[in-house]
Design a protein around this motif. Sequence first.
Motif, short mmCIF file in Angstrom:
data_model
loop_
_atom_site.label_atom_id
_atom_site.label_comp_id
_atom_site.label_asym_id
_atom_site.label_seq_id
_atom_site.Cartn_x
_atom_site.Cartn_y
_atom_site.Cartn_z
N GLY A 6 -2.48 -10.80 -45.83
CA GLY A 6 -2.39 -10.90 -47.28
C GLY A 6 -3.44 -11.73 -47.96
N GLY A 7 -4.36 -12.35 -47.23
CA GLY A 7 -5.43 -13.10 -47.87
C GLY A 7 -5.21 -14.60 -47.87
N GLN A 8 -4.10 -15.08 -48.44
CA GLN A 8 -3.84 -16.51 -48.50
C GLN A 8 -3.39 -17.03 -47.13
OE1 GLN A 8 -4.51 -18.43 -50.97
NE2 GLN A 8 -4.86 -16.92 -52.59
N THR A 9 -3.90 -18.21 -46.76
CA THR A 9 -3.50 -18.83 -45.49
C THR A 9 -2.00 -19.09 -45.49
OG1 THR A 9 -5.63 -19.86 -45.07
CG2 THR A 9 -3.71 -20.90 -44.08
N LEU A 10 -1.33 -18.70 -44.43
CA LEU A 10 0.10 -18.96 -44.24
C LEU A 10 0.26 -20.13 -43.27
CD1 LEU A 10 1.36 -15.27 -43.98
CD2 LEU A 10 1.50 -16.81 -45.97
N ASN A 11 1.08 -21.10 -43.65
CA ASN A 11 1.22 -22.33 -42.87
C ASN A 11 2.51 -22.43 -42.08
OD1 ASN A 11 -1.25 -23.55 -43.82
ND2 ASN A 11 -0.23 -23.84 -45.79
N ALA A 12 3.52 -21.62 -42.41
CA ALA A 12 4.81 -21.75 -41.73
C ALA A 12 5.56 -20.43 -41.79
CB ALA A 12 5.65 -22.86 -42.37
N VAL A 13 6.38 -20.18 -40.76
CA VAL A 13 7.17 -18.96 -40.69
C VAL A 13 8.48 -19.27 -39.98
CG1 VAL A 13 6.09 -18.25 -38.50
CG2 VAL A 13 7.18 -16.53 -39.98
N MET A 14 9.56 -18.60 -40.43
CA MET A 14 10.86 -18.77 -39.77
C MET A 14 11.77 -17.61 -40.14
SD MET A 14 12.96 -22.35 -39.49
CE MET A 14 13.86 -22.71 -37.98
N PHE A 15 12.62 -17.22 -39.19
CA PHE A 15 13.53 -16.10 -39.37
C PHE A 15 14.99 -16.54 -39.19
CE2 PHE A 15 9.88 -13.49 -39.24
CZ PHE A 15 10.25 -12.22 -39.68
N ALA A 16 15.88 -15.75 -39.78
CA ALA A 16 17.32 -15.83 -39.53
C ALA A 16 17.80 -14.39 -39.37
CB ALA A 16 18.04 -16.53 -40.67
N GLY A 17 17.99 -13.95 -38.16
CA GLY A 17 18.27 -12.55 -37.92
C GLY A 17 17.05 -11.72 -38.25
N ASP A 18 17.25 -10.64 -39.03
CA ASP A 18 16.13 -9.78 -39.43
C ASP A 18 15.40 -10.30 -40.66
OD1 ASP A 18 16.57 -8.02 -37.36
OD2 ASP A 18 17.84 -6.68 -38.54
N ASP A 19 15.95 -11.33 -41.30
CA ASP A 19 15.37 -11.85 -42.54
C ASP A 19 14.44 -13.01 -42.24
OD1 ASP A 19 16.69 -10.11 -44.37
OD2 ASP A 19 18.52 -11.24 -43.99
N GLY A 20 13.20 -12.91 -42.72
CA GLY A 20 12.22 -13.96 -42.49
C GLY A 20 11.43 -14.32 -43.72
N TRP A 21 10.90 -15.56 -43.72
CA TRP A 21 10.02 -16.02 -44.77
C TRP A 21 8.77 -16.62 -44.14
CZ3 TRP A 21 11.35 -14.33 -49.36
CH2 TRP A 21 12.69 -14.24 -49.73
N ALA A 22 7.66 -16.53 -44.85
CA ALA A 22 6.44 -17.24 -44.50
C ALA A 22 5.85 -17.80 -45.79
CB ALA A 22 5.43 -16.32 -43.81
N VAL A 23 5.31 -19.03 -45.71
CA VAL A 23 4.79 -19.69 -46.92
C VAL A 23 3.40 -20.22 -46.63
CG1 VAL A 23 7.10 -20.31 -47.69
CG2 VAL A 23 5.78 -21.94 -46.30
N GLY A 24 2.60 -20.43 -47.72
CA GLY A 24 1.25 -20.89 -47.50
C GLY A 24 0.55 -21.42 -48.72
N GLU A 25 -0.77 -21.31 -48.72
CA GLU A 25 -1.61 -21.86 -49.77
C GLU A 25 -1.35 -21.18 -51.11
OE1 GLU A 25 -3.82 -24.60 -49.03
OE2 GLU A 25 -2.39 -24.46 -47.35
N ASN A 26 -1.66 -21.94 -52.18
CA ASN A 26 -1.48 -21.45 -53.56
C ASN A 26 -0.06 -21.00 -53.85
OD1 ASN A 26 -4.19 -21.86 -54.41
ND2 ASN A 26 -4.79 -20.00 -53.32
N GLY A 27 0.89 -21.57 -53.12
CA GLY A 27 2.30 -21.29 -53.37
C GLY A 27 2.77 -19.93 -52.93
N VAL A 28 2.01 -19.23 -52.08
CA VAL A 28 2.41 -17.89 -51.68
C VAL A 28 3.67 -17.93 -50.82
CG1 VAL A 28 0.94 -17.88 -49.60
CG2 VAL A 28 1.63 -15.71 -50.65
N VAL A 29 4.58 -17.01 -51.10
CA VAL A 29 5.81 -16.81 -50.31
C VAL A 29 5.92 -15.33 -50.02
CG1 VAL A 29 8.32 -17.00 -50.24
CG2 VAL A 29 6.97 -18.77 -51.41
N VAL A 30 6.01 -14.97 -48.75
CA VAL A 30 6.23 -13.57 -48.36
C VAL A 30 7.51 -13.49 -47.54
CG1 VAL A 30 3.78 -13.01 -48.41
CG2 VAL A 30 4.82 -13.77 -46.27
N LEU A 83 8.38 -25.18 -43.81
CA LEU A 83 9.45 -24.22 -44.09
C LEU A 83 10.55 -24.39 -43.07
CD1 LEU A 83 10.57 -21.52 -45.42
CD2 LEU A 83 9.23 -20.33 -43.66
N TRP A 84 11.81 -24.30 -43.54
CA TRP A 84 12.95 -24.28 -42.62
C TRP A 84 13.98 -23.31 -43.15
CZ3 TRP A 84 12.77 -26.42 -37.93
CH2 TRP A 84 13.92 -26.34 -37.15
#
Length: 412
Positions: free
Chosen positions: A252-276, A300-301
């Motif tokens: 996606g372009g922006q650096t992602l700094n952290a990732v975590m899942f709960a079952g099939d649902d996951g989040w990743a967060v990074g620079e410039n406030g990006v959340v995927v 991220l937790w």
Amino acid sequence: MNPNLKRLLPCLGLLLLLAGCSSETNPVAPIIIPPLSSIVVTPAADTLDVGESRLFTAVAVDTAGDPYTGALVWRSTDTGVFTVTSGGLVRARGEGSARLVVSGGGRADTAAVLVYPTAAGWVVQTSNAGEDLHDVFADADGRLVWAVGSGGLVLCSGDAGASWTRRVPSTYDLYGVWFTSPTEGWAVGDGGTVLHTLDGGTNWTRLATVGSGESLRDVYFAGRDVGWVVGTNGQILATTDRGASWSRTWSGGQTLNAVMFAGDDGWAVGENGVVVGSHDAGDSWFVVNPSLTVQALRGLWRRGAEQAVAVGLQGVVLRTAATPDSVAWSLGNAGGLYQCAGVCLPTATVGYAVGWNGTTGFVLRSDDGGATWGPQTAASAFPLRGVFFVDERRGWAVGDNGVIRHTASGGE
């Protein structure tokens, strides 16, 4: 001499020798335990401080339904945590948790023993390292701890951080570490580095199957086989076969700094406030719009499908909450002077965040799921980068110049 007697003399000599040895060593007769129908240990769980002793009892019943009052076999699954006598007296020796096992007659029962150190607050643990440490992970018992950092450094502890063993399996800086068992773990870093260990961190192998040259910033495994790695240029890599192969599922372009899942649902967060986010175990991802902040998100937790907390620079805190249609993020702040780098929620309400304020490290604690935060005394002259708790009391924070801080009292 009679030929038969001549042949018997060596045997007679051996018997005399054995008899002599027996009389000198006075061997203990083996414990004979009849078949039992049950063993019950009391208490089923207990907490002790280092140096404290506690008497446990065991009630055994034989197959006829009668009480058995003879000897049983008592043992500790980790004598570094506690030892136990043949009469059930447990002596706490070191921080951590282990099982007390009582067995005999084909039956066994166990009790959980948790040992805390006597020191309160955040205490200094000597790493004997001068490199910057970026991340830390501990197993559920709180005895095995790993930290990774600059120059490919991996620190391993088998005694809750009282002592550390140094490994340097890579020349690249390492930013993330995660273990799926006491023996199997992963570490990621610059140059597309993904390291894998099967012996608790003694030996590491760099995977050549990742196919990424980016700086990898975090790793998370949901089990032995399924895991995700994130890094620069918005890279998200996934494996479903224990690291044998990896697929690029997002860029996606922006650096992602952290990732975590709960079952099939996951989040990743990074620079410039990006959340995927992902709702299909990372096969596809979506960007959360509109963005709630332009500040870099560093930690991220996620505790469940509905609860996640992300932290970043300028004290930014993002939290999820369930809505009638989905899960939505809301913006909060822990204080503008706090540059947050890592976060961990050992329970649904208790959370810890670490980072730096100027040049000194800080630890913040929340008792309401990340809504509000208060500072603790971390006594670190250097920034803190990573934090991990095994329960709401026992945790580690690591940072620059080899700094390691530990608490077994929830930092209080």
